[in-house]
Design a protein around this motif. Structure first.
Motif, short mmCIF file in Angstrom:
data_model
loop_
_atom_site.label_atom_id
_atom_site.label_comp_id
_atom_site.label_asym_id
_atom_site.label_seq_id
_atom_site.Cartn_x
_atom_site.Cartn_y
_atom_site.Cartn_z
N UNK A 134 0.95 -1.05 0.24
CA UNK A 134 -0.25 -0.09 0.23
C UNK A 134 0.86 1.73 -0.08
N UNK A 135 0.74 2.17 -0.70
CA UNK A 135 1.47 3.59 -0.69
C UNK A 135 0.79 4.39 -0.05
N UNK A 136 1.87 4.78 1.13
CA UNK A 136 1.45 5.75 2.66
C UNK A 136 1.70 7.04 2.10
N UNK A 137 2.96 7.34 0.89
CA UNK A 137 3.23 8.97 0.38
C UNK A 137 3.90 8.42 -0.58
N UNK A 138 3.99 9.33 -1.76
CA UNK A 138 4.15 9.16 -3.63
C UNK A 138 5.59 8.04 -2.84
N UNK A 139 6.78 8.23 -2.18
CA UNK A 139 8.05 7.83 -2.05
C UNK A 139 7.79 6.77 -1.02
N UNK A 140 6.80 6.43 0.18
CA UNK A 140 6.68 5.61 1.06
C UNK A 140 5.72 3.65 0.58
N UNK A 141 5.85 2.71 0.45
CA UNK A 141 5.30 1.61 0.25
C UNK A 141 4.91 0.92 2.52
N UNK A 152 7.83 -1.04 5.66
CA UNK A 152 8.02 0.13 5.38
C UNK A 152 9.18 -0.02 4.46
N UNK A 153 9.04 0.57 3.27
CA UNK A 153 10.20 0.94 2.75
C UNK A 153 10.07 2.49 1.55
N UNK A 154 11.38 2.92 1.49
CA UNK A 154 11.15 4.06 0.60
C UNK A 154 11.94 3.98 -0.80
N UNK A 155 11.19 4.47 -1.70
CA UNK A 155 11.39 4.17 -2.86
C UNK A 155 11.42 5.52 -4.22
N UNK A 158 7.62 3.98 -8.17
CA UNK A 158 6.95 3.52 -8.36
C UNK A 158 6.26 2.59 -8.93
N UNK A 159 6.29 1.53 -9.45
CA UNK A 159 5.60 0.62 -10.93
C UNK A 159 3.95 0.14 -10.45
N UNK A 160 2.56 0.12 -10.67
CA UNK A 160 1.69 -0.41 -9.85
C UNK A 160 1.49 -1.61 -11.11
N UNK A 161 1.16 -2.83 -11.19
CA UNK A 161 0.95 -3.57 -11.71
C UNK A 161 -0.05 -4.66 -11.23
N UNK A 162 -0.98 -3.96 -10.77
CA UNK A 162 -2.06 -5.26 -9.75
C UNK A 162 -2.53 -6.41 -10.33
N UNK A 163 -3.00 -6.44 -11.57
CA UNK A 163 -2.96 -7.16 -12.67
C UNK A 163 -5.15 -6.59 -12.92
N UNK A 164 -5.75 -7.97 -13.25
CA UNK A 164 -6.82 -7.82 -13.38
C UNK A 164 -7.30 -8.55 -12.33
N UNK A 165 -8.77 -8.59 -11.94
CA UNK A 165 -10.38 -9.93 -11.58
C UNK A 165 -10.97 -10.39 -12.73
N UNK A 166 -11.77 -10.76 -12.85
CA UNK A 166 -13.33 -11.62 -13.39
C UNK A 166 -14.27 -10.29 -12.72
N UNK A 167 -14.76 -10.13 -13.65
CA UNK A 167 -15.88 -8.83 -13.15
C UNK A 167 -17.00 -9.58 -13.18
N UNK A 168 -18.08 -9.84 -12.11
CA UNK A 168 -18.88 -10.41 -11.46
C UNK A 168 -20.63 -9.47 -11.98
N UNK A 169 -20.91 -9.96 -13.40
CA UNK A 169 -21.96 -8.34 -13.27
C UNK A 169 -23.45 -8.65 -12.27
N UNK A 170 -24.13 -7.36 -11.91
CA UNK A 170 -26.10 -7.14 -11.56
C UNK A 170 -26.48 -8.20 -11.95
N UNK A 303 -4.39 4.31 -3.79
CA UNK A 303 -3.78 4.73 -4.83
C UNK A 303 -5.01 6.75 -4.04
N UNK A 304 -6.74 6.07 -3.97
CA UNK A 304 -7.26 6.44 -3.98
C UNK A 304 -7.00 7.97 -2.76
N UNK A 305 -5.80 7.22 -2.16
CA UNK A 305 -5.78 8.56 -0.84
C UNK A 305 -4.80 9.17 -1.17
#
Length: 503
Positions: A134-141, A152-155, A158-170, A303-305
């Motif tokens: 989880x991103x804590x700030x732009x340089x801390x994960x 906790x690591x500073x960097x 960052x490359x976000x490569x979290x992929x995808x998951x199946x869509x479940x229709x309503x 991301x949203x935070x």
């Protein structure tokens, strides 16, 4: 997205930048994009950490490309046995020990797994942490490790490569009927002695079509439901019609223009209700696979935070930067393509820009993107489709070669399909190619190379192709283009010249 310097300075102003960094790069997610990013960073002697919460190799190895292609191969062999008389042999109904089919799929995954393993990447110089990042700030994960610890690591990047998951229709009642998706079906089907007798496949895209055809060939009574008027809406209608005809010939009950409205169970009998032209009816089944698409994994990574805009994907610019110029996204989370090879392609740009962008940046190149659907026949495409050309008002001409006239296809009993090339009117410059047929995904590679290198059909025609091979189809379509563009006046002069030479 255009990131102005003013916006970038503002985006960083709320955070205190570390004076020193623990890492040059942290990669979140070990699917195709994440693995390529980590590999490149390690090769560039960067200190890189790769974080994966579940399985190394991501969706492609564990749930998508690899297991589905293993299933398709078993199903194709069963189909060939059932139709052995097409090859001068005795046709018989194949025995399908379904548990053995599924075990073979897991064996295939296990054989490929070492390519993407923790051990391999550790050996390459990558630090691999198993846990949730989880991103804590732009340089801390912050990583919640699977073993219960937290790190906790500073960097610098960052490359976000979290992929995808199946869509479940309503769909009313869907969550109550114990449905499967491509994410969990391989484990849930493990150990079952027989193929599901009555199977519903919800979705008419590439995944739905591949699964529907394969299970039908293995002996399931398959009903495929699609809301759109036809299957494979991203492909040209002539290509989609070939696939649909083949799927129907394999026994799939294809219901296009049918909307799934409700699911349920009564006295142990599971059902789905569909609506078509105002009429409703129920279809009973034993198992249902939901394959209506995949959506990026965007939640839980901070991301949203941080105010990083996410809608259907993470918003990035042409350098794959997010709102924060040191945070990049690649793969399914970045869009616009959900393709393993595009994820790897994006990862190169994201990683090089992350490590060296202060000196030189590279815009991601989407000019030549190929893809394929591995039904039988396969459908492969690169560049513009005919429908896209019309939609974008791009002038084009079409050259088409039908595979029923190709020697090797005739010998193999696979003489169906076509190669369709869109070119600039009057020129051999390739705008797009669609191939429908046996090994279409492999045949497309020559056109991908030609387009990438700026070669036209003339170069394809001038290349020696082994006889007899399916690849000759590419030369044949190029030859057809050449014949279509021979000057009538030149032919007249040639005829007069040859007449004169005879005396």
């Amino acid at each position: 997205m255009n990131l102005k310097d003013r916006d970038q300075r503002f985006s960083r102003s709320a955070w205190k930048r570390p004076k020193r960094f623990d890492r040059n790069l942290i990669v979140i997610g070990a699917g195709s994009a994440g693995l390529v990013s980590a590999y490149i960073a390690a090769a560039a002697k960067a200190r890189v950490t790769l974080v994966e919460a579940k399985k190394m190799g991501g969706d492609c190895l564990n749930f998508g490309c690899v297991p589905s292609k293993a299933l398709i191969k078993s199903a194709k062999v069963a189909h060939q046995i059932r139709h052995a008389d097409n090859y001068g042999l005795k046709a018989v109904e194949p025995g399908v020990p379904f548990s053995a089919v599924i075990e073979r799929i897991h064996e295939v995954i296990a054989r490929i797994e070492p390519h993407d393993s923790v051990e391999r990447y550790t050996g390459l110089g990558v630090e691999v942490l198993e846990g949730y990042a989880k991103l804590i700030d732009p340089w801390t994960v912050e990583i919640a490790l699977n073993d219960g610890g937290t790190q906790r690591l500073t960097t610098r990047a960052v490359v976000i490569a979290t992929g995808a998951q199946s869509v479940i229709p309503s769909i009313a009642g869907l969550v109550e009927i114990d449905f499967m998706t491509s994410d969990d079906m391989w484990e849930r089907l493990r150990g079952r002695p027989t193929v599901p007798q009555r199977l519903v496949v919800l979705g008419g895209g590439p995944i739905g079509c591949e699964l529907a055809q394969s299970f039908a060939r293995l002996g399931s009574d398959v009903t495929q439901i699609e809301t759109a008027p036809r299957l494979m809406t991203r492909e040209d209608e002539d290509a989609a019609q070939f696939v649909e005809a083949s799927i129907r010939a394999d026994g799939v009950n294809v219901l296009t223009s049918h909307k799934a409205v409700a699911c349920g169970a009564h006295w142990g009998e599971k059902w789905i209700e569909v609506e078509h032209e105002g009429d409703r009816r129920r279809i009973c089944f034993d198992e249902i696979i939901v394959a209506v698409g995949r959506a990026p994994r965007l939640e839980g990574f901070g991301l949203e935070e941080l105010g990083i805009k996410v809608d259907r994907v993470v918003e990035t610019n042409e350098y794959l930067q997010t709102l924060y110029p040191n945070i990049f996204a690649a793969g399914d989370v970045a869009g616009p393509y959900q393709l393993t090879h595009v994820a790897g392609h994006q990862a190169w740009f994201a990683t090089i820009n992350a490590l060296f962008g202060d000196f030189k940046r590279f815009k991601v190149d989407y000019s030549v993107i190929p893809w394929a659907t591995f039904t039988d026949p396969e459908v492969a495409r690169v560049g513009l489709s005919e429908a896209e050309a019309k939609e974008k008002n791009v002038r084009y001409e079409i050259t088409r070669f039908n595979l029923d006239d190709l020697d090797r296809a005739i010998a193999d009993g696979s003489a169906r399909g076509f190669v369709k090339v869109l070119t600039v009117p009057g020129k051999d410059r390739i705008l797009g190619v669609t191939i429908v047929g046996e090994h279409a995904g492999d045949l497309l590679a020559e056109f991908v190379f030609a387009m990438k290198q700026g070669h036209g059909l003339g170069k394809v025609l001038g290349t020696i192709h082994i006889y007899p091979t399916l690849a000759e189809a590419n030369k044949m379509v190029a030859g057809q283009w050449r014949r279509n563009h021979m000057s009538g006046f030149l032919l007249f002069l040639l005829e007069r010249f040859q007449t004169w030479r005879r005396g």
